[in-house]
Every structure is written in C-alpha cells, then in structure tokens.
Design an enzyme around this catalytic site. Sequence first.
Site, PDB file in Angstrom:
ATOM      1  CB  SER A 143      36.597  29.788 -13.367  1.00 48.46           C
ATOM      2  OG  SER A 143      37.546  30.784 -13.602  1.00 48.46           O
ATOM      3  CE1 TYR A 168      33.415  33.060  -8.946  1.00 46.77           C
ATOM      4  CE2 TYR A 168      35.647  33.207  -9.829  1.00 46.77           C
ATOM      5  CZ  TYR A 168      34.300  32.935  -9.999  1.00 46.77           C
ATOM      6  OH  TYR A 168      33.838  32.518 -11.227  1.00 46.77           O
ATOM      7  CE  LYS A 172      32.610  29.611 -10.243  1.00 44.41           C
ATOM      8  NZ  LYS A 172      31.203  29.286 -10.473  1.00 44.41           N
TER       9      LYS A 172
HETATM   10  P1  NAD Z   1      26.480  36.896 -13.624  1.00 48.27           P
HETATM   11  O1  NAD Z   1      26.665  37.504 -12.286  1.00 48.27           O
HETATM   12  O2  NAD Z   1      26.170  37.776 -14.747  1.00 48.27           O
HETATM   13  O3  NAD Z   1      25.354  35.759 -13.553  1.00 48.27           O
HETATM   14  C1  NAD Z   1      25.103  35.008 -12.396  1.00 48.27           C
HETATM   15  C2  NAD Z   1      23.599  35.078 -12.139  1.00 48.27           C
HETATM   16  O4  NAD Z   1      23.303  34.297 -10.981  1.00 48.27           O
HETATM   17  C3  NAD Z   1      23.112  36.495 -11.855  1.00 48.27           C
HETATM   18  O5  NAD Z   1      21.978  36.761 -12.642  1.00 48.27           O
HETATM   19  C4  NAD Z   1      22.752  36.486 -10.367  1.00 48.27           C
HETATM   20  O6  NAD Z   1      21.664  37.336 -10.087  1.00 48.27           O
HETATM   21  C5  NAD Z   1      22.415  35.027 -10.167  1.00 48.27           C
HETATM   22  N1  NAD Z   1      22.608  34.523  -8.800  1.00 48.27           N
HETATM   23  C6  NAD Z   1      23.696  34.669  -8.007  1.00 48.27           C
HETATM   24  N2  NAD Z   1      23.490  34.022  -6.852  1.00 48.27           N
HETATM   25  C7  NAD Z   1      22.250  33.462  -6.914  1.00 48.27           C
HETATM   26  C8  NAD Z   1      21.476  32.675  -6.047  1.00 48.27           C
HETATM   27  N3  NAD Z   1      21.905  32.334  -4.827  1.00 48.27           N
HETATM   28  N4  NAD Z   1      20.248  32.270  -6.442  1.00 48.27           N
HETATM   29  C9  NAD Z   1      19.780  32.614  -7.679  1.00 48.27           C
HETATM   30  N5  NAD Z   1      20.467  33.372  -8.534  1.00 48.27           N
HETATM   31  C10 NAD Z   1      21.689  33.780  -8.163  1.00 48.27           C
HETATM   32  O7  NAD Z   1      27.786  36.024 -13.915  1.00 48.27           O
HETATM   33  P2  NAD Z   1      28.239  35.315 -15.250  1.00 48.27           P
HETATM   34  O8  NAD Z   1      29.426  36.039 -15.753  1.00 48.27           O
HETATM   35  O9  NAD Z   1      27.089  35.088 -16.123  1.00 48.27           O
HETATM   36  O10 NAD Z   1      28.764  33.949 -14.649  1.00 48.27           O
HETATM   37  C11 NAD Z   1      27.967  32.787 -14.633  1.00 48.27           C
HETATM   38  C12 NAD Z   1      28.737  31.665 -13.985  1.00 48.27           C
HETATM   39  O11 NAD Z   1      29.959  31.463 -14.688  1.00 48.27           O
HETATM   40  C13 NAD Z   1      29.148  31.917 -12.542  1.00 48.27           C
HETATM   41  O12 NAD Z   1      29.061  30.698 -11.847  1.00 48.27           O
HETATM   42  C14 NAD Z   1      30.569  32.370 -12.657  1.00 48.27           C
HETATM   43  O13 NAD Z   1      31.297  32.108 -11.483  1.00 48.27           O
HETATM   44  C15 NAD Z   1      31.058  31.523 -13.803  1.00 48.27           C
HETATM   45  N6  NAD Z   1      32.207  32.077 -14.530  1.00 48.27           N
HETATM   46  C16 NAD Z   1      32.145  33.344 -15.022  1.00 48.27           C
HETATM   47  C17 NAD Z   1      33.241  33.881 -15.694  1.00 48.27           C
HETATM   48  C18 NAD Z   1      33.234  35.295 -16.216  1.00 48.27           C
HETATM   49  O14 NAD Z   1      34.305  35.845 -16.443  1.00 48.27           O
HETATM   50  N7  NAD Z   1      32.080  35.917 -16.433  1.00 48.27           N
HETATM   51  C19 NAD Z   1      34.398  33.094 -15.883  1.00 48.27           C
HETATM   52  C20 NAD Z   1      34.409  31.793 -15.371  1.00 48.27           C
HETATM   53  C21 NAD Z   1      33.308  31.301 -14.690  1.00 48.27           C
HETATM   54  C1  WQD Z   2      41.902  40.561 -17.768  1.00 47.45           C
HETATM   55  C2  WQD Z   2      43.248  41.246 -17.953  1.00 47.45           C
HETATM   56  C3  WQD Z   2      44.093  42.374 -16.010  1.00 47.45           C
HETATM   57  C4  WQD Z   2      40.970  45.415 -15.845  1.00 47.45           C
HETATM   58  C5  WQD Z   2      38.815  37.345 -13.766  1.00 47.45           C
HETATM   59  C6  WQD Z   2      38.680  36.391 -12.613  1.00 47.45           C
HETATM   60  C7  WQD Z   2      38.577  34.983 -13.102  1.00 47.45           C
HETATM   61  C8  WQD Z   2      37.487  34.831 -14.172  1.00 47.45           C
HETATM   62  C9  WQD Z   2      37.538  35.899 -15.208  1.00 47.45           C
HETATM   63  C10 WQD Z   2      35.500  33.943 -13.201  1.00 47.45           C
HETATM   64  C11 WQD Z   2      44.181  41.064 -16.766  1.00 47.45           C
HETATM   65  C12 WQD Z   2      43.803  43.356 -17.110  1.00 47.45           C
HETATM   66  C13 WQD Z   2      41.744  44.342 -16.219  1.00 47.45           C
HETATM   67  C14 WQD Z   2      41.518  46.720 -15.933  1.00 47.45           C
HETATM   68  C15 WQD Z   2      43.552  45.785 -16.801  1.00 47.45           C
HETATM   69  N1  WQD Z   2      36.174  34.921 -13.615  1.00 47.45           N
HETATM   70  N2  WQD Z   2      43.004  44.524 -16.688  1.00 47.45           N
HETATM   71  N3  WQD Z   2      42.782  46.840 -16.425  1.00 47.45           N
HETATM   72  O1  WQD Z   2      41.698  38.714 -14.180  1.00 47.45           O
HETATM   73  O2  WQD Z   2      41.682  37.205 -16.192  1.00 47.45           O
HETATM   74  O3  WQD Z   2      39.944  36.976 -14.515  1.00 47.45           O
HETATM   75  O4  WQD Z   2      37.655  37.182 -14.606  1.00 47.45           O
HETATM   76  O5  WQD Z   2      35.805  32.829 -12.948  1.00 47.45           O
HETATM   77  O6  WQD Z   2      38.318  34.179 -11.987  1.00 47.45           O
HETATM   78  O7  WQD Z   2      39.812  36.525 -11.779  1.00 47.45           O
HETATM   79  O8  WQD Z   2      39.933  38.962 -15.989  1.00 47.45           O
HETATM   80  O9  WQD Z   2      38.918  40.884 -17.096  1.00 47.45           O
HETATM   81  O10 WQD Z   2      39.696  41.148 -14.715  1.00 47.45           O
HETATM   82  O11 WQD Z   2      41.377  40.950 -16.518  1.00 47.45           O
HETATM   83  O12 WQD Z   2      44.693  45.959 -17.217  1.00 47.45           O
HETATM   84  O13 WQD Z   2      40.880  47.712 -15.578  1.00 47.45           O
HETATM   85  O14 WQD Z   2      43.032  42.657 -18.054  1.00 47.45           O
HETATM   86  O15 WQD Z   2      45.261  42.697 -15.345  1.00 47.45           O
HETATM   87  O16 WQD Z   2      45.453  40.925 -17.269  1.00 47.45           O
HETATM   88  P1  WQD Z   2      40.930  37.986 -15.177  1.00 47.45           P
HETATM   89  P2  WQD Z   2      39.890  40.541 -16.054  1.00 47.45           P
END
Ligand code: NAD
Ligand code: WQD
Length: 366
Positions: A143, A168, A172
């Site tokens: 991330s 969290y 990562k």
């Molecule tokens: P998500 O929660 O939709 O998907 C994660 C999936 O993993 C879910 O289906 C959950 O049921 C499953 N899971 C969790 N723990 C598990 C375990 N121990 N065994 C088996 N399954 C398990 O999340 P996402 O948004 O699809 O994110 C996927 C990956 O990307 C994650 O590693 C997350 O940290 C990373 N990521 C997400 C974002 C974002 O904003 N969505 C940003 C950066 C990184």
């Molecule tokens: C985006 C922008 C908020 C909600 C998070 C995790 C990060 C990554 C992605 C996994 C920000 C603003 C949000 C609301 C708002 N995940 N906001 N009102 O904070 O960039 O990142 O998700 O790795 O680790 O921290 O994403 O979608 O929460 O926010 O004003 O109700 O929207 O302040 O500027 P963020 P977000």
Amino acid sequence: MEIKNKIKQLLKDKKTAAPRILVTGGTGYIGSHTVVELQQAGFEVFIVDNLSNSNIEVLNGIEKITGKMPVFENIDCTDYVTMDRFLSKHEGIQAIIHFAASKAVGESVEKPLLYYRNNVVSLINQLELMKVHKIKGIVFSSSCTVYGQPDVLPVDETAPRKTALSPYGNTKQICEDIITDTIRSSSELKSIILRYFNPIGAHPSAEIGELPNGVPNNLIPFVTQTAAGIREMLSVFGDDYNTPDGTCIRDYINVVDLAKAHVISVQRLLEDKSSENIEIFNLGTGRGLSVKEILTTFEKVNKVKVPHKIVPRREGDIEQVWANPTYANNVLGWEAKETVEDTLKSAWKWQKKLMKKQKNEGSCLS
Ligand code: NAD
Ligand code: WQD
C-alpha cells in the site's frame, strides 16, 4: 500483443494446461476483480478465502462475467495445515497472488494483535508453503500507506518508508520486509510487491464491486451510500489543509486497471522476465485529486447530489499523496487507463445494483 492472446499463444505453443494461480482473498474487492482478469487472460484460478470480509455470492458475479466458476475453498490462510492440504490437492500451482489480509485502519488500532496475526502469519504461511510445493512466485498487496506523507510528490519507489501510523500500515511494512528477507535467502523464489494507491470503482458490468462491512471508512463507498440515501450526510474531513482547495489529495485508481497489473505481474514472474528476484512497483494514475474534486465529479457524471458538510480533520490522515507510476509504466508495460469520470460512474452503477438486490431480498444495510 494483448495479454490474453499472449497467454493463449503460450499455451498453444507449449501445448500445456493453463497456468494455475492461487489467489488468497480472491472473493474480496480487489481479489475478485483480479480473478476475473486472470480468467479472461487464460489462467486457471484457485481461490482461498475465509469470507471474513467478503461474500460467497461474489463467485456468481465472477462466473457471470467470465463464464467460468473458479475453484474456491473456505480456508483461513493462517491455518498452515489446511493450506498445505489444499496445495497438495491442487497440484501444479505456479504462483500466488496474496490479497488475504485485514485492512481497516481504525480497527487495527483497537485490535493490533488480530492484525499482526492475520496479516503477518498468513504471509509467512504462503512463503513457507511456496518452498514445500515448489511455487515460484508471489505477488503481494502492499500500500502507499508505507510512504506516509512523502517529502517529494509525486512519490516513486525510491522514497523512504515512513514510520507507520497504524498497526495495519505496520503490517504492510513488516510483510514487505519478510518477503525481501525470504527472497534474498533463496534463489528459488521470486516476488513482486505492488503498492496500491486508492483503489475505487467496480467492474463495468456491475456484477462485482466493493462490499463494505457496516459504516464505510473509505471515501467512495461513503459517497455512493450517501447519494443513495443510506447515509444522511458525508463528512469531509477537513478543508484547512495546505492544498489548493484545502481538502486532502489522493491518487484514486480504477480497480479493474489495478487488477490488470496483477495479471502482468504474474506473467512476469512465470516467464522469468526480470533478473531481479524482488521488485516493487507503485500502482497509481500519477494524478492527485482532492476530496472536493471527487465529490464534484461524482455529482456531475452521475447527476446525483451528495449531501456533505465540512468537519474537523480525521486523525492520522495524510495531507496529500499521489504516485509517480513511471517505473510500472516502463518496466511492467502497465498503465492506468480508465478516467476518473468512468470509474465514478462504475461505483454508482454498482451501488444502485446492490440496492436493487437488497430490496429484492428485503434486507437493509447497517
Ligand atoms: P477485502 O477485505 O475486500 O479483501 C480481502 C479478502 O481477504 C476478503 O475477502 C477476506 O475475507 C479475506 N481474508 C482476510 N483474512 C483472511 C485469512 N486469514 N484467510 C483467508 N482469507 C482472508 O480487501 P481489498 O480491498 O480487496 O484488499 C486486498 C488487499 O489489498 C489487502 O491485502 C489490502 O491490505 C490491500 N490493499 C487494499 C487497499 C484498498 O484501499 N482497498 C489499498 C492498499 C492495499
Ligand atoms: C480518502 C480521502 C479522507 C471518508 C485508506 C488507508 C490506506 C489505504 C487506502 C490500504 C481522505 C477523505 C474519507 C469520509 C472524507 N488502504 N474522507 N470523508 O485515508 O487515503 O487510505 O485506504 O492500504 O492504508 O488508510 O482512504 O478512502 O479513507 O480517504 O473526507 O467519510 O477521503 O480524509 O482524504 P485513505 P480513504
């Protein structure tokens, strides 16, 4: 050549079966979109997911889009023995895309051990099992959170990682380090670490999308639920930042574009395209958008109002971050293609589909 055609050609040339890929967390948001792209590119996909943050019905959506139901088993990735059994049963898996993790920043502050156990132990199990089952490559979901507030924008992969602001975020960084040390210790393994910026939107078919659990923490699901009348008002967290309109800036990337980068990464690992055993790529658009810009664009393209008010800053928010994706563009040959307008349209289309479904089922969101 298109990836799909390339894989098909590869299979034809080698007269081999489709390469088998394990997708952990494959029923989740990014995982499900990636499974679709993998299947459409000709891979045979095996999903393990414990459904802790996703719904089994996602599999039907995947089947509707691709015409193929992936192999699925409800398995917790922290359970080494069951994962080992799964990999013995489905021989010949060549690479893992490891999405499975818990991802709610706030929850991680309240329950740090749950996050360290789930995210770190899951990864260690995959790495250990790769050696046992002779699996060559792993793509890992990292991330942009690892950069914190970067000193230089747009941020590239050489930027230093900053102290994590949440357990969290720390998982990562720890997972990136565990992968790096493991790959360095063995010439048999390869990895690609992908640092996602802010994934948003849904598949254009609206058969799959994001399924937030309870009240959404992330901006876009809160916006779509507010536009739909499920939430009364969106709170914009602060308009006194040092940005042109005072609201925070992020790099919002279309989830299908993001999914496609995983297909390219897996292909790169399987074809041994890199002399490096570990590579790190930023996945973003290269464009930063403010919360206000997102709101205005969402309202404009979807012709719907999003009631909102300015409230104080959210603790731990980064002021502004967006990617320099040049390295991924040049080395992976990948680029984010969707416009933010189309992406926000897809998010709204998905929200409307969800509501229709929930109405038919007589349920409501919490
Ligand atoms: P998500 O929660 O939709 O998907 C994660 C999936 O993993 C879910 O289906 C959950 O049921 C499953 N899971 C969790 N723990 C598990 C375990 N121990 N065994 C088996 N399954 C398990 O999340 P996402 O948004 O699809 O994110 C996927 C990956 O990307 C994650 O590693 C997350 O940290 C990373 N990521 C997400 C974002 C974002 O904003 N969505 C940003 C950066 C990184
Ligand atoms: C985006 C922008 C908020 C909600 C998070 C995790 C990060 C990554 C992605 C996994 C920000 C603003 C949000 C609301 C708002 N995940 N906001 N009102 O904070 O960039 O990142 O998700 O790795 O680790 O921290 O994403 O979608 O929460 O926010 O004003 O109700 O929207 O302040 O500027 P963020 P977000």
